[in-house]
Design an enzyme around this catalytic site. Sequence first.
Site, PDB file in Angstrom:
ATOM      1  CD  GLU A   1       3.659  -0.943  20.717  1.00 49.62           C
ATOM      2  OE1 GLU A   1       3.351   0.198  20.373  1.00 49.62           O
ATOM      3  OE2 GLU A   1       3.723  -1.288  21.906  1.00 49.62           O
TER       4      GLU A   1
ATOM      5  N   GLY B   1       4.218   9.254  22.333  1.00 48.57           N
ATOM      6  CA  GLY B   1       3.558  10.175  21.418  1.00 48.57           C
ATOM      7  C   GLY B   1       2.529  11.011  22.164  1.00 48.57           C
TER       8      GLY B   1
ATOM      9  CB  THR C   1       9.898   4.523  26.098  1.00 48.16           C
ATOM     10  OG1 THR C   1       9.374   3.387  25.405  1.00 48.16           O
ATOM     11  CG2 THR C   1      11.367   4.682  25.760  1.00 48.16           C
TER      12      THR C   1
HETATM   13  C1  LIG Z   1      -9.377   2.202  17.328  1.00 44.94           C
HETATM   14  C2  LIG Z   1      -8.450   1.141  16.863  1.00 44.94           C
HETATM   15  C3  LIG Z   1      -7.092   1.706  16.438  1.00 44.94           C
HETATM   16  C4  LIG Z   1      -6.537   0.915  15.277  1.00 44.94           C
HETATM   17  C5  LIG Z   1      -5.144   1.413  14.920  1.00 44.94           C
HETATM   18  C6  LIG Z   1      -4.946   1.440  13.463  1.00 44.94           C
HETATM   19  C7  LIG Z   1      -3.761   1.745  12.991  1.00 44.94           C
HETATM   20  C8  LIG Z   1      -2.568   2.009  13.880  1.00 44.94           C
HETATM   21  C9  LIG Z   1      -1.361   1.762  13.093  1.00 44.94           C
HETATM   22  C10 LIG Z   1      -0.114   1.728  13.609  1.00 44.94           C
HETATM   23  C11 LIG Z   1       0.171   2.067  15.019  1.00 44.94           C
HETATM   24  C12 LIG Z   1       0.247   3.537  15.117  1.00 44.94           C
HETATM   25  C13 LIG Z   1       1.098   4.136  15.885  1.00 44.94           C
HETATM   26  C14 LIG Z   1       2.114   3.371  16.691  1.00 44.94           C
HETATM   27  C15 LIG Z   1       1.692   3.318  18.066  1.00 44.94           C
HETATM   28  C16 LIG Z   1       2.503   3.601  19.047  1.00 44.94           C
HETATM   29  C17 LIG Z   1       3.906   4.112  18.920  1.00 44.94           C
HETATM   30  C18 LIG Z   1       4.835   3.286  19.751  1.00 44.94           C
HETATM   31  C19 LIG Z   1       4.561   2.928  21.044  1.00 44.94           C
HETATM   32  C20 LIG Z   1       5.591   2.210  21.813  1.00 44.94           C
HETATM   33  O1  LIG Z   1       6.682   1.952  21.380  1.00 44.94           O
HETATM   34  S1  LIG Z   1       5.067   1.757  23.364  1.00 44.94           S
HETATM   35  C21 LIG Z   1       6.490   1.012  24.118  1.00 44.94           C
HETATM   36  C22 LIG Z   1       6.842  -0.324  23.462  1.00 44.94           C
HETATM   37  N1  LIG Z   1       7.877  -0.959  24.210  1.00 44.94           N
HETATM   38  C23 LIG Z   1       8.140  -2.273  24.109  1.00 44.94           C
HETATM   39  O2  LIG Z   1       7.577  -2.981  23.298  1.00 44.94           O
HETATM   40  C24 LIG Z   1       9.152  -2.810  25.081  1.00 44.94           C
HETATM   41  C25 LIG Z   1       9.766  -4.111  24.592  1.00 44.94           C
HETATM   42  N2  LIG Z   1      10.166  -4.934  25.713  1.00 44.94           N
HETATM   43  C26 LIG Z   1       9.346  -5.941  26.181  1.00 44.94           C
HETATM   44  O3  LIG Z   1       8.260  -6.199  25.699  1.00 44.94           O
HETATM   45  C27 LIG Z   1       9.889  -6.772  27.312  1.00 44.94           C
HETATM   46  O4  LIG Z   1      10.897  -6.054  27.986  1.00 44.94           O
HETATM   47  C28 LIG Z   1      10.490  -8.120  26.817  1.00 44.94           C
HETATM   48  C29 LIG Z   1      11.529  -7.862  25.756  1.00 44.94           C
HETATM   49  C30 LIG Z   1       9.376  -8.968  26.276  1.00 44.94           C
HETATM   50  C31 LIG Z   1      11.169  -8.816  27.973  1.00 44.94           C
HETATM   51  O5  LIG Z   1      10.266  -8.760  29.038  1.00 44.94           O
HETATM   52  P1  LIG Z   1      10.684  -9.490  30.406  1.00 44.94           P
HETATM   53  O6  LIG Z   1       9.692  -9.058  31.431  1.00 44.94           O
HETATM   54  O7  LIG Z   1      12.117  -9.271  30.660  1.00 44.94           O
HETATM   55  O8  LIG Z   1      10.359 -11.012  30.077  1.00 44.94           O
HETATM   56  P2  LIG Z   1      11.370 -12.187  29.749  1.00 44.94           P
HETATM   57  O9  LIG Z   1      12.164 -12.475  30.987  1.00 44.94           O
HETATM   58  O10 LIG Z   1      12.091 -11.964  28.487  1.00 44.94           O
HETATM   59  O11 LIG Z   1      10.303 -13.366  29.502  1.00 44.94           O
HETATM   60  C32 LIG Z   1       9.587 -13.876  30.629  1.00 44.94           C
HETATM   61  C33 LIG Z   1       8.401 -14.668  30.112  1.00 44.94           C
HETATM   62  O12 LIG Z   1       7.381 -13.722  29.733  1.00 44.94           O
HETATM   63  C34 LIG Z   1       6.948 -13.976  28.421  1.00 44.94           C
HETATM   64  N3  LIG Z   1       6.517 -12.717  27.824  1.00 44.94           N
HETATM   65  C35 LIG Z   1       7.270 -11.613  27.645  1.00 44.94           C
HETATM   66  N4  LIG Z   1       6.518 -10.631  27.095  1.00 44.94           N
HETATM   67  C36 LIG Z   1       5.274 -11.153  26.926  1.00 44.94           C
HETATM   68  C37 LIG Z   1       4.050 -10.635  26.401  1.00 44.94           C
HETATM   69  N5  LIG Z   1       3.971  -9.389  25.899  1.00 44.94           N
HETATM   70  N6  LIG Z   1       2.964 -11.422  26.396  1.00 44.94           N
HETATM   71  C38 LIG Z   1       3.061 -12.690  26.879  1.00 44.94           C
HETATM   72  N7  LIG Z   1       4.180 -13.261  27.393  1.00 44.94           N
HETATM   73  C39 LIG Z   1       5.269 -12.478  27.416  1.00 44.94           C
HETATM   74  C40 LIG Z   1       8.147 -14.585  27.755  1.00 44.94           C
HETATM   75  O13 LIG Z   1       7.756 -15.300  26.600  1.00 44.94           O
HETATM   76  C41 LIG Z   1       8.673 -15.475  28.867  1.00 44.94           C
HETATM   77  O14 LIG Z   1       7.879 -16.607  28.907  1.00 44.94           O
HETATM   78  P3  LIG Z   1       8.567 -18.016  29.330  1.00 44.94           P
HETATM   79  O15 LIG Z   1       7.436 -18.993  29.280  1.00 44.94           O
HETATM   80  O16 LIG Z   1       9.624 -18.278  28.324  1.00 44.94           O
HETATM   81  O17 LIG Z   1       9.132 -17.790  30.701  1.00 44.94           O
HETATM   82  C1  LIG Z   2       8.499   6.705  16.338  1.00 45.19           C
HETATM   83  C2  LIG Z   2       8.524   6.166  17.764  1.00 45.19           C
HETATM   84  C3  LIG Z   2       7.391   6.274  18.560  1.00 45.19           C
HETATM   85  C4  LIG Z   2       7.431   5.800  19.871  1.00 45.19           C
HETATM   86  N1  LIG Z   2       6.307   5.945  20.646  1.00 45.19           N
HETATM   87  C5  LIG Z   2       6.344   5.526  21.926  1.00 45.19           C
HETATM   88  C6  LIG Z   2       5.198   5.689  22.770  1.00 45.19           C
HETATM   89  O1  LIG Z   2       4.182   6.236  22.353  1.00 45.19           O
HETATM   90  N2  LIG Z   2       5.264   5.247  24.058  1.00 45.19           N
HETATM   91  C7  LIG Z   2       6.392   4.644  24.565  1.00 45.19           C
HETATM   92  O2  LIG Z   2       6.398   4.250  25.740  1.00 45.19           O
HETATM   93  N3  LIG Z   2       7.507   4.457  23.779  1.00 45.19           N
HETATM   94  C8  LIG Z   2       7.499   4.893  22.490  1.00 45.19           C
HETATM   95  N4  LIG Z   2       8.605   4.718  21.692  1.00 45.19           N
HETATM   96  C9  LIG Z   2       9.837   4.147  22.278  1.00 45.19           C
HETATM   97  C10 LIG Z   2      10.061   2.722  21.788  1.00 45.19           C
HETATM   98  O3  LIG Z   2       9.123   1.861  22.346  1.00 45.19           O
HETATM   99  C11 LIG Z   2      11.507   2.304  22.154  1.00 45.19           C
HETATM  100  O4  LIG Z   2      12.396   3.130  21.453  1.00 45.19           O
HETATM  101  C12 LIG Z   2      11.739   0.845  21.772  1.00 45.19           C
HETATM  102  O5  LIG Z   2      11.035   0.006  22.662  1.00 45.19           O
HETATM  103  C13 LIG Z   2      13.236   0.482  21.783  1.00 45.19           C
HETATM  104  O6  LIG Z   2      13.778   0.656  23.050  1.00 45.19           O
HETATM  105  P1  LIG Z   2      15.098   1.545  23.238  1.00 45.19           P
HETATM  106  O7  LIG Z   2      14.862   2.838  22.565  1.00 45.19           O
HETATM  107  O8  LIG Z   2      15.419   1.508  24.680  1.00 45.19           O
HETATM  108  O9  LIG Z   2      16.226   0.788  22.422  1.00 45.19           O
HETATM  109  P2  LIG Z   2      17.377  -0.152  23.039  1.00 45.19           P
HETATM  110  O10 LIG Z   2      16.770  -1.383  23.599  1.00 45.19           O
HETATM  111  O11 LIG Z   2      18.264   0.667  23.893  1.00 45.19           O
HETATM  112  O12 LIG Z   2      18.100  -0.574  21.657  1.00 45.19           O
HETATM  113  C14 LIG Z   2      19.446  -0.226  21.366  1.00 45.19           C
HETATM  114  C15 LIG Z   2      20.142  -1.488  20.857  1.00 45.19           C
HETATM  115  O13 LIG Z   2      20.253  -2.414  21.934  1.00 45.19           O
HETATM  116  C16 LIG Z   2      19.862  -3.718  21.494  1.00 45.19           C
HETATM  117  N5  LIG Z   2      19.346  -4.514  22.602  1.00 45.19           N
HETATM  118  C17 LIG Z   2      18.580  -4.101  23.632  1.00 45.19           C
HETATM  119  N6  LIG Z   2      18.251  -5.132  24.437  1.00 45.19           N
HETATM  120  C18 LIG Z   2      18.817  -6.249  23.896  1.00 45.19           C
HETATM  121  C19 LIG Z   2      18.832  -7.637  24.242  1.00 45.19           C
HETATM  122  N7  LIG Z   2      18.196  -8.114  25.336  1.00 45.19           N
HETATM  123  N8  LIG Z   2      19.507  -8.488  23.436  1.00 45.19           N
HETATM  124  C20 LIG Z   2      20.131  -8.040  22.323  1.00 45.19           C
HETATM  125  N9  LIG Z   2      20.180  -6.734  21.939  1.00 45.19           N
HETATM  126  C21 LIG Z   2      19.513  -5.855  22.722  1.00 45.19           C
HETATM  127  C22 LIG Z   2      18.760  -3.414  20.472  1.00 45.19           C
HETATM  128  O14 LIG Z   2      18.599  -4.531  19.586  1.00 45.19           O
HETATM  129  C23 LIG Z   2      19.323  -2.190  19.753  1.00 45.19           C
HETATM  130  O15 LIG Z   2      20.181  -2.621  18.707  1.00 45.19           O
HETATM  131  C24 LIG Z   2       8.605   5.191  20.379  1.00 45.19           C
HETATM  132  C25 LIG Z   2       9.739   5.066  19.577  1.00 45.19           C
HETATM  133  C26 LIG Z   2       9.703   5.549  18.263  1.00 45.19           C
HETATM  134  C27 LIG Z   2      10.938   5.412  17.392  1.00 45.19           C
END
Ligand SMILES: CCCCC/C=C\C/C=C\C/C=C\C/C=C\C/C=C/C(=O)SCCNC(=O)CCNC(=O)[C@H](O)C(C)(C)COP(=O)(O)OP(=O)(O)OC[C@H]1O[C@@H](n2cnc3c(N)ncnc32)[C@H](O)[C@@H]1OP(=O)(O)O
Ligand SMILES: Cc1cc2nc3c(=O)[nH]c(=O)nc-3n(C[C@H](O)[C@H](O)[C@H](O)COP(=O)(O)OP(=O)(O)OC[C@H]3O[C@@H](n4cnc5c(N)ncnc54)[C@H](O)[C@@H]3O)c2cc1C
Length: 634
Positions: free
Chosen positions: A407, A189, A150
């Site tokens: 996520e 994180g 991110t």
């Molecule tokens: C030792 C063991 C440990 C155990 C742990 C135990 C406990 C842990 C407990 C909890 C967790 C603890 C802490 C939390 C951890 C981390 C904190 C947070 C981390 C983060 O937030 S990391 C960053 C996360 N960010 C995101 O998730 C970003 C979201 N956005 C996206 O994923 C993508 O932008 C999108 C929204 C999917 C769009 O991608 P894009 O490239 O534009 O694709 P599209 O054009 O929408 O679709 C094209 C095509 O691709 C397919 N697709 C998309 N994504 C996937 C995928 N992930 N896998 C497979 N296929 C995918 C999609 O379906 C389309 O397919 P078509 O056939 O329709 O073309």
């Molecule tokens: C506690 C916490 C821990 C995190 N840890 C990590 C980490 O370890 N590593 C990491 O890389 N990231 C991490 N993140 C970031 C996290 O993955 C992003 O905040 C998350 O993916 C959302 O993206 P954004 O912040 O850009 O929100 P945005 O996408 O900007 O969301 C803002 C608004 O826009 C809307 N929106 C966006 N796109 C669309 C669309 N295509 N259609 C309709 N509406 C849309 C959303 O629904 C939302 O209402 C963490 C976030 C939090 C809160």
Amino acid sequence: MSKEIYENPDLKKERQNCPFNKEEITHLLDGGKEKTIERKQLENYILSDEQLKDAVPMEYLSHADKYAEELRKACLLMHKLADSPAGQVPTLRALMGAGLGSAVLKEGNPLALHYVMFIPALMGQGTIDQQAKWLEKAYNLNMIGTYAQTELGHGTFLRGLETRATYDPKTQEFILESPSLTAYKWWPGSLGKTANYAVVMAQLYTKGKCEGTHPFMVQLRDEETHEPLPGIVNMWLNPVCISSYIHYGTYVKPTNSKLSYATMVFVRVVVCQDVTTNLRKAVTIATRYSCVRRQSELKPGDREPQVMDYQAQQNKLLPPLAATFAFQLAADHLWNLYHTANNNIEQGDLELLPDLHGLSCALKALCSSEAANFVEVCRQSCGGHGYMSCSNFPRIYGQVTAAETYEGENTVLWLQVARYLVKTRKEQSGGLSVKYLIGEEKGPKTVDTTLEGIVKLYRRAAVGLVDVAIAELDKSGRKGEAPHDAWNHAAVYLIKAAQAHARLFVVESFVDSLKEGKLSAPVRTVLSQLCELFIIYWLLERSGDFFLCSNLTKQDLLLLNSKYVELLAAIRPQAVNLVDSFDLRDEVLNSPLGCWDGNVYQRLFDEAAKSPLNQSNVHESFHKYLKPLLKSNL
Ligand SMILES: CCCCC/C=C\C/C=C\C/C=C\C/C=C\C/C=C/C(=O)SCCNC(=O)CCNC(=O)[C@H](O)C(C)(C)COP(=O)(O)OP(=O)(O)OC[C@H]1O[C@@H](n2cnc3c(N)ncnc32)[C@H](O)[C@@H]1OP(=O)(O)O
Ligand SMILES: Cc1cc2nc3c(=O)[nH]c(=O)nc-3n(C[C@H](O)[C@H](O)[C@H](O)COP(=O)(O)OP(=O)(O)OC[C@H]3O[C@@H](n4cnc5c(N)ncnc54)[C@H](O)[C@@H]3O)c2cc1C
């Protein structure tokens, strides 16, 4: 003389004559008797260590002191890992999540990302050579990593990430750069002060062409001094691409460009379990408190009743109690799908990837949003004491609601699910979890309100709402709208269809698990009541979807409402016994409202006494500020 163990008389009464074996449910939730024994051993091993206890409540420490204290304990936990009676991986799983981990690390685990994302990224996307080089170092904690994807300007839209990795064929190096302020990695994180390495997601450029986002291993800090490496702020050198797509300067496309998103899929699957654990904590706290708390007057002239005897309180707490079983069973099914799909992917068979993506997005969005709402209801059901920091509801809520965003922000994930459903329905091809979309819904449209009949209603709603969304898309298409505009203008319908799909999966998981499970009659009875309560609750909450897609009538709804309130009354006597079956230790609940013994008021009083403000009668600020004001005759 052994000290008499206090037990609140109301809780004691609730526990008398329990009609089912609590341990049987504990074993079911743990995955078997052996797993329960292992968990309890591990809990004793960790929670008996005095060095892991907080000298003062964390809420009274400064930000920096909180970080230092959590890091101290996290490092101590890693030392204890080696001698853990449960083995490394089960211990890590327990220590990273909302259960045992949060009992020790109440503000969060500075090392969580190392285990939850950094190592999984290496395992899922690194080449054999890269794994040989880094995995041992990571497991031995000779490096601490995070997952830096991110940016300030982008979290959701991965194709819009600005960080660039340009391959220089002359030096065979990648030059990583954050070309703008919005390209700065933000949110990862541990990135701020803890990690010295990161998996960085960046746009790969080679021979002037952008090949999309790829993971890169980047060293952030000096391993000895922990100082940021030169130029770390806006220019990173010497990263290594984690994956084998650059062969002697030529980019070799991966079999599926989304495999670089695999780490997120893993965490989405894990998050479903983690929010369920947090929900179990909230339900336990609220249920026990609601049987200790006596308030108001139910029958004129009678003693104040336990607030759990109000139907309104049962309506607040019994659906979330049922949800903890529903989400656990669904998360177990998803975990099994993840393993099957992952094993297939490792053999080059990607057939289950769309199912895994669709279902992991659906369940992560559903479980996190429903759990967040239910935790807030649990908090509110405890009145003023539920609002106190020491109740643990604020922390539990903060952890669960974060999962609605990280996520993959939930709305965005719902739309991913909808894309998968529309494609499956239109192409009449699809995998595991959407079989109901292939072919026409068979059987009579009449409604029967048996368990099987209600499941059929969920299936009709799931199919029907996809068809409604498709009709909207087609209507826009006929008006000449471009596909992306039609998609945006159908978003409300698409999200409803996605949510109905997710609910169907949870409902079928719950019903099928009860059919398949080897359960004693008393346990089957109480779990079946919870199952029926939950699927009727959701149907009543979303009755519009069912009216739209089936022959549900007003009479059916009135009948289901009556059945619902009957089930509230039937389950009420077993509420405390059911939460006792979760076997959550007081240290894990970390709340004076939810302790096993129900000694709520004394524990609340003792917690309040710990506040620094209660260490003196008059705080020094009185003399500095208040007294002058009092004397100023404004
Ligand atoms: C030792 C063991 C440990 C155990 C742990 C135990 C406990 C842990 C407990 C909890 C967790 C603890 C802490 C939390 C951890 C981390 C904190 C947070 C981390 C983060 O937030 S990391 C960053 C996360 N960010 C995101 O998730 C970003 C979201 N956005 C996206 O994923 C993508 O932008 C999108 C929204 C999917 C769009 O991608 P894009 O490239 O534009 O694709 P599209 O054009 O929408 O679709 C094209 C095509 O691709 C397919 N697709 C998309 N994504 C996937 C995928 N992930 N896998 C497979 N296929 C995918 C999609 O379906 C389309 O397919 P078509 O056939 O329709 O073309
Ligand atoms: C506690 C916490 C821990 C995190 N840890 C990590 C980490 O370890 N590593 C990491 O890389 N990231 C991490 N993140 C970031 C996290 O993955 C992003 O905040 C998350 O993916 C959302 O993206 P954004 O912040 O850009 O929100 P945005 O996408 O900007 O969301 C803002 C608004 O826009 C809307 N929106 C966006 N796109 C669309 C669309 N295509 N259609 C309709 N509406 C849309 C959303 O629904 C939302 O209402 C963490 C976030 C939090 C809160």
